[in-house]
Scaffold this motif. Structure first.
Motif, short mmCIF file in Angstrom:
data_model
loop_
_atom_site.label_atom_id
_atom_site.label_comp_id
_atom_site.label_asym_id
_atom_site.label_seq_id
_atom_site.Cartn_x
_atom_site.Cartn_y
_atom_site.Cartn_z
N TRP A 194 -0.58 -3.39 4.24
CA TRP A 194 -0.82 -2.09 4.88
C TRP A 194 0.02 -1.85 6.06
N GLN A 195 0.13 -2.91 6.91
CA GLN A 195 0.77 -2.86 8.03
C GLN A 195 1.75 -4.12 8.17
N GLU A 222 -0.74 -6.97 7.78
CA GLU A 222 -2.37 -6.70 7.56
C GLU A 222 -2.52 -6.09 6.10
N PHE A 223 -3.54 -6.75 5.42
CA PHE A 223 -3.74 -6.37 4.29
C PHE A 223 -4.84 -5.51 4.15
N ARG A 224 -4.83 -4.44 3.05
CA ARG A 224 -5.88 -3.67 3.07
C ARG A 224 -6.10 -3.48 1.56
N GLU A 225 -7.49 -3.63 0.93
CA GLU A 225 -7.55 -3.52 -0.24
C GLU A 225 -6.51 -4.29 -1.14
N ASN A 226 -6.22 -5.46 -0.56
CA ASN A 226 -5.26 -6.89 -1.31
C ASN A 226 -3.88 -6.27 -1.26
N HIS A 246 -7.72 -13.88 6.76
CA HIS A 246 -7.79 -12.59 6.07
C HIS A 246 -8.42 -11.73 7.26
N PRO A 247 -7.64 -10.31 7.28
CA PRO A 247 -7.00 -9.75 6.26
C PRO A 247 -5.44 -9.78 6.73
N TYR A 248 -4.90 -10.82 7.56
CA TYR A 248 -3.73 -10.89 8.14
C TYR A 248 -2.88 -12.16 7.67
N ASP A 278 0.98 -1.13 0.07
CA ASP A 278 -0.11 -0.09 -0.02
C ASP A 278 0.79 1.37 0.09
#
Length: 128
Positions: free
Chosen positions: A113-114, A106-110, A70-72, A30
């Motif tokens: 992100w973290q 951590e995923f955000r919008e595929n 998901h999302p981890y 991201d």
């Protein structure tokens, strides 16, 4: 994104790192990525990785354990490498070392992100 899709995306991300495909990094990471609680953005994340490869020319990420919820993603990465000088404040100076990194994403919008990362520094110290 299913658990299998997330796992496959993560494996593709690791392949991107190992290929040093820096222009392709944005496909997986991201623009507002955070690393260990700090917002570093995609450019800062790329710079961090590029620096790792400069300091450790034979760096290769090897997945030993991968858990997806998901999302981890939780992963244990194994490294057998030869840092050129200091690494984690230790004088390695071209000696081969083996160690693991436990890292959580951590995923955000595929996209990642973290990132929370802990390197097994004690394993390196025991080899010196």
């Amino acid at each position: 994104m299913t658990k299998i899709d997330l796992s496959n995306a993560y494996r593709d991300y690791i392949a991107c790192l190992n290929a040093r495909d820096w222009p392709g990094l944005g496909e997986f990471v991201d623009d507002d990525v955070h690393h260990n609680g700090h917002s570093i953005g995609l450019s800062g994340y790329r710079e961090m990785l590029e620096n790792d490869f400069l300091e450790i020319p034979d760096l290769c990420f090897s997945i030993r354990l991968l858990v997806s919820d998901h999302p981890y993603i939780a992963s244990r990465l194994q490294f057998d490498c030869t840092p050129k000088g200091k690494f984690l404040g230790l004088d390695i100076n071209g000696r081969k070392v083996s160690f693991a990194e436990n890292v959580f994403y951590e995923f955000r919008e595929n996209r990642i992100w973290q990132v929370w990362s802990v390197v097994d520094k004690a394993a390196i110290e025991a080899q010196l």
